[in-house]
Design a protein around this motif. Structure first.
Motif, PDB file in Angstrom:
ATOM      1  N   ASN A 293       6.500 -33.503 -30.448  1.00 57.16           N
ATOM      2  CA  ASN A 293       6.361 -33.001 -29.077  1.00 57.16           C
ATOM      3  C   ASN A 293       5.544 -33.957 -28.223  1.00 57.16           C
TER       4      ASN A 293
ATOM      5  N   ASP B 256       6.995 -37.507 -27.291  1.00 58.28           N
ATOM      6  CA  ASP B 256       8.111 -37.546 -26.340  1.00 58.28           C
ATOM      7  C   ASP B 256       7.794 -36.619 -25.190  1.00 58.28           C
TER       8      ASP B 256
ATOM      9  N   THR C 261       9.405 -36.401 -22.380  1.00 58.52           N
ATOM     10  CA  THR C 261      10.558 -35.959 -21.590  1.00 58.52           C
ATOM     11  C   THR C 261      10.571 -34.437 -21.501  1.00 58.52           C
ATOM     12  N   HIS C 262      10.029 -33.807 -22.523  1.00 57.47           N
ATOM     13  CA  HIS C 262      10.074 -32.349 -22.546  1.00 57.47           C
ATOM     14  C   HIS C 262       9.270 -31.718 -21.408  1.00 57.47           C
TER      15      HIS C 262
ATOM     16  N   TYR D 178      11.114 -29.593 -18.468  1.00 56.14           N
ATOM     17  CA  TYR D 178      11.507 -28.183 -18.550  1.00 56.14           C
ATOM     18  C   TYR D 178      10.420 -27.285 -19.091  1.00 56.14           C
ATOM     19  N   VAL D 179       9.672 -27.776 -20.077  1.00 54.92           N
ATOM     20  CA  VAL D 179       8.635 -26.907 -20.656  1.00 54.92           C
ATOM     21  C   VAL D 179       7.490 -26.730 -19.662  1.00 54.92           C
TER      22      VAL D 179
ATOM     23  N   GLN E 133      11.593 -34.049 -12.504  1.00 52.99           N
ATOM     24  CA  GLN E 133      12.942 -34.496 -12.831  1.00 52.99           C
ATOM     25  C   GLN E 133      12.984 -35.983 -13.167  1.00 52.99           C
TER      26      GLN E 133
ATOM     27  N   LEU F 169      11.296 -37.743 -14.971  1.00 49.55           N
ATOM     28  CA  LEU F 169      11.114 -38.027 -16.392  1.00 49.55           C
ATOM     29  C   LEU F 169      12.451 -38.224 -17.084  1.00 49.55           C
TER      30      LEU F 169
ATOM     31  N   ASP G 288       4.743 -21.743 -27.279  1.00 48.00           N
ATOM     32  CA  ASP G 288       5.913 -20.856 -27.324  1.00 48.00           C
ATOM     33  C   ASP G 288       7.120 -21.586 -27.885  1.00 48.00           C
ATOM     34  N   VAL G 289       7.334 -22.788 -27.367  1.00 52.43           N
ATOM     35  CA  VAL G 289       8.505 -23.563 -27.764  1.00 52.43           C
ATOM     36  C   VAL G 289       8.390 -23.980 -29.235  1.00 52.43           C
ATOM     37  N   LEU G 290       7.216 -24.448 -29.637  1.00 53.10           N
ATOM     38  CA  LEU G 290       7.049 -24.974 -30.992  1.00 53.10           C
ATOM     39  C   LEU G 290       7.197 -23.870 -32.041  1.00 53.10           C
TER      40      LEU G 290
ATOM     41  N   ALA H  20       8.900 -21.103 -31.671  1.00 47.31           N
ATOM     42  CA  ALA H  20      10.327 -20.724 -31.686  1.00 47.31           C
ATOM     43  C   ALA H  20      11.129 -21.757 -32.470  1.00 47.31           C
TER      44      ALA H  20
ATOM     45  N   LEU I  52      15.753 -25.774 -31.011  1.00 44.99           N
ATOM     46  CA  LEU I  52      15.197 -24.649 -30.244  1.00 44.99           C
ATOM     47  C   LEU I  52      16.339 -23.676 -29.943  1.00 44.99           C
ATOM     48  N   PRO I  53      16.077 -22.345 -30.056  1.00 41.58           N
ATOM     49  CA  PRO I  53      17.141 -21.413 -29.693  1.00 41.58           C
ATOM     50  C   PRO I  53      17.649 -21.695 -28.274  1.00 41.58           C
TER      51      PRO I  53
ATOM     52  N   MET J 157      16.756 -19.440 -25.299  1.00 45.34           N
ATOM     53  CA  MET J 157      15.549 -19.604 -24.481  1.00 45.34           C
ATOM     54  C   MET J 157      15.831 -20.521 -23.284  1.00 45.34           C
TER      55      MET J 157
ATOM     56  N   ILE K 245      18.117 -22.429 -19.985  1.00 44.84           N
ATOM     57  CA  ILE K 245      18.309 -22.158 -18.558  1.00 44.84           C
ATOM     58  C   ILE K 245      19.799 -22.257 -18.252  1.00 44.84           C
TER      59      ILE K 245
ATOM     60  N   ARG L  18      15.702 -25.459 -23.089  1.00 42.46           N
ATOM     61  CA  ARG L  18      14.431 -25.437 -22.376  1.00 42.46           C
ATOM     62  C   ARG L  18      13.432 -26.449 -22.933  1.00 42.46           C
ATOM     63  N   TYR L  19      13.773 -27.079 -24.067  1.00 44.10           N
ATOM     64  CA  TYR L  19      12.791 -28.017 -24.617  1.00 44.10           C
ATOM     65  C   TYR L  19      12.925 -29.398 -23.946  1.00 44.10           C
ATOM     66  N   HIS L  20      14.042 -30.093 -24.231  1.00 40.76           N
ATOM     67  CA  HIS L  20      14.183 -31.443 -23.677  1.00 40.76           C
ATOM     68  C   HIS L  20      15.280 -31.531 -22.634  1.00 40.76           C
TER      69      HIS L  20
ATOM     70  N   LEU M 271      17.522 -37.891 -21.410  1.00 39.03           N
ATOM     71  CA  LEU M 271      17.474 -39.052 -20.517  1.00 39.03           C
ATOM     72  C   LEU M 271      18.853 -39.168 -19.912  1.00 39.03           C
ATOM     73  N   ARG M 272      18.958 -38.921 -18.602  1.00 36.28           N
ATOM     74  CA  ARG M 272      20.302 -38.787 -18.028  1.00 36.28           C
ATOM     75  C   ARG M 272      21.136 -40.045 -18.173  1.00 36.28           C
TER      76      ARG M 272
END
Lengths: 354, 354, 354
Positions: free
Chosen positions: B156, B159, B161-162, B165-166, B174, B176, B298-300, B302, C56-57, C60, C62, C71-73, C88-89
């Protein structure tokens, strides 16, 4: 059920007599779920707490006279565990259809069930709690559910040095740490004896006539497989008390019934031969025990968790542990005998089959 | 304790210096229950949190000066874990009777314990948190208990980049997702570097003088076995900031101490070299981190549950994961070396015995 | 996922159609965590509820139009589970990067997912709940989560003798215990039929025109792998009701979706062909079912726990269990076929490799 974890062919307490009436009462003993209830003639009966049909606990069932009817499909068993009515009433009842029965004895204020081979059940094998039913004595107590193996409780009760710190405000005293113990095996019982001459009266014993120094004694008896009876007392120093000459006697009674390897029902109480009609005193003693044993409970459950968290460590034995050590030796020997018998049984069956 | 699950012969944080005083403080590190406390001379001592006698956690015990007395039978250990008084005071103390000690270093606001062979403990092996004690810098933070393996936390933090959203409302943006990263290994550290020139100021950084576009940087350093230090900052675009020329610096500090394979103590904080006497700012930064890391939690957790529920799936690695991937390679190599050493040790013992 | 525990290549209910909209909805079916949601065109889509990147589920995540973004990366998948945007787009999207899709059918007020080989998904294999969508009928119900294996629910529903005791105050009556059942297999369905001529109206059926004795029927159909549909009714004795001539019909619908070996989502409801516009009646029926099935729940969960506590006991089958026994035989046969196919698949792959 696992064969070797618990000592089989023994009586174990399943409850206080006073708590067992006509309604279903269920408790797991040595890993076996057991239902007990009292019949109209006053006798107590015990059977596996699982309907032989679909295994719903019978203790969820409905009493009809001395019978118990399963609440799921209505199979009715009599007090001996035998099916007497099928869910479809017209269906024939197979005489072999029954819940396993457990031999029961009611004695010393307790209901005891026999775990093992019913054919070997013998009331003379009950541990001797004579002080719980002797004329001129009074006995009372209660129950704790403890999340530890029952042998940790035996260790605890066979070494009362722990009172100094675990029970500092009630029955502990520094002198316990200065007084050696005498450990021996007598008639298959382990005995740990400690006499503390001329010591201050511990808090829980203080009374108008016991305010100065006293002679104090603690004699712990381990009765296999899982009882500890402790002769405890204090007497004014000038009396020169011995067990033989002292008229006032008091015992702590401890019956441990393993539920699983890591949980135990602990039935505790006290018996005395003085002032026996004084209910207020009986009640007060019970409340002191309730508090004292609650302190043990915290320690014992923490010890059980610590054993699991430290799998690389082994418990060490000091001199004070000699009673628990000998108790564990007896238990281990019983388990070994039990394993040998099981192996011989298997061999015999194989020879028969050959 | 299991041999190979965690990297041995390493320092791990067991707590914040400020939280460790004379009273017992206990935490499990790499599966080993450890007790720490501060001696009267200010030094911190650490030992296995189990009385060598019957394994009751020593942290339930009673401090007597620098000694700790087990609350069960009263065995007393000194601050080095050596028995100094037996439950029966007249019993001889065996000099070998002791709780296992753990080497301790206090540094960078933390107390660190050495997991592994005490003879190899070497403070120079501490991960380098220079910014946590350098003159002209201020450092503060707090702790989270997270129900996930510590490597998920390393992934986590290596990186960012997360964040998009997190941490959408605090440090995410954005941009990132449009900015590639540079990953390399330097001096045994994994470095992931990302420069975002001329991007909007993310919410948590907004201040009167930082309201327009900024240059933003994030340089993550993985210090084996389980630390991540992140150089983070923003500067007005016109400054043309580089790490060398920018006077205002700020680091995120992350020390992960595995409790078990699926639980971790996460010690987090921030260090900065500007406005260092401003406690209100220090506090505000800590509260932002507390909120941001709670989102990670929360994310980790899950993710950890999902790994267990999807045993047929494997995690995939994208470009953004290159830092975590290299960190995992280093951890894997350390564990392999450790397993080889253990095997050689066993062989040597067998040869000696032959 | 385990191969043989659950019957594969079957449709299982994952939820009520009314509960599934554009927002993520997740439930584990046969051990597989699944995400479903409704697309803008009204169709429902289903995929493994784990981001193919770090697991990640996805539930969770978007929603962005018909896509779901982790929702993670921030990996974005389309409604078919295919990656359409990387964290990374600028990173290339690998066309193989996707979450496993599950075939979906929406029918009979439910959303069904296909567990097994997607290539074999065939809507014609859905169990036939014709009464849930036929013109002139109304259907409604709800969901319970039950901590038992789904086969215990099938047993329960294929033998209604249990109503006498479990549902004494609603639909039970003593006459159930006097009335034999007829069990047969028809077109791959197990049928258990019970006619109770001229019996008192059970409490839940009492109405002004049904106050005296009635003819009562219960015809249970097991539809493999885990549905039970029950034709239930009462009619005034003088009508001489048969299934063919009775105009008023009512079915209980039961769809069991195993979550794990010991937990089940139980979707239940009732369908009728009379007074179908009367919402108040529909609601009242649902509340009666909610109460009745809550009584089953207590029993089923106690039964599941008892199975675990009595590993030495096996359930016995009486005549009343003949429906459940045949249902279990069908399930066992399906599992055996499935195991054989898997073994043949492995052999074929080995032969190819040789």
């Amino acid at each position: 059920m696992p064969d070797n974890v618990f000592v089989q062919n023994q009586w174990y307490v399943i409850g206080w007599s006073r708590d067992i009436g006509p309604e279903p009462y269920a408790r797991t003993v040595c890993g076996e779920p057991i239902l007990v209830y009292r019949k109209q003639n006053g006798e107590v009966t015990a059977m596996r707490d699982a309907c032989p049909h679909r295994l719903l606990p019978l203790s969820m069932g409905i009493k009809e006279g001395d019978n118990i009817r399963c609440r799921y499909h209505g199979l009715m068993l009599d007090a001996e565990g035998r099916a007497v009515e099928m869910p479809l009433r017209s269906d024939r009842v197979n005489p072999a259809l029954c819940a396993r029965r457990y031999p029961v004895v009611e004695r010393y204020s307790f209901v005891w069930v026999w775990i093992g081979d019913a054919a070997r059940a013998d009331p003379s094998l009950l541990p001797d709690y004579w002080m719980c039913e002797k004329e001129g004595w009074v006995f009372d107590g209660d129950t704790y559910f403890v999340r530890c193996n029952y042998q940790l409780l035996v260790d605890n009760l066979m070494d009362l040095t722990h009172e100094t710190y675990v029970h500092a405000t009630t029955i502990g005293q520094q002198e316990l740490m200065d007084t050696p113990i005498n450990t021996r095996v007598e008639d298959g019982k382990v005995v740990v004896e400690r006499w503390m001459p001329n010591v201050p009266t511990p808090p829980a014993y203080r009374q108008p006539h016991l305010s100065g120094n006293v002679d104090r004694w603690q004699i712990c008896y381990f009765l296999p497989p899982s009882s500890v009876v402790i002769d405890v007392g204090v007497a004014p120093v000038e009396e020169g008390a011995t067990l033989e000459n002292h008229p006032v006697r008091s015992f702590v009674i401890d019956a441990m019934s393993p539920e699983t390897e890591t949980t135990t029902y602990y039935y505790w109480g006290a018996a005395r031969n003085t002032d026996i009609g004084n209910d207020e005193r009986t009640q007060r003693t019970k409340e002191v025990q309730r508090q004292v044993f609650a302190e043990d409970l915290d320690v014992l459950e923490a010890q059980q968790r610590s054993l699991a968290r430290n799998p690389d460590l082994r418990m060490l034995n000091f001199n004070i542990d000699s009673g628990g050590v000998r108790a564990r030796m007896i238990i281990r020997r019983m388990l070994r005998t039990q394993a040998d018998e099981a192996a011989r049984g298997r061999n015999a069956r194989e020879t028969d089959a050959a």
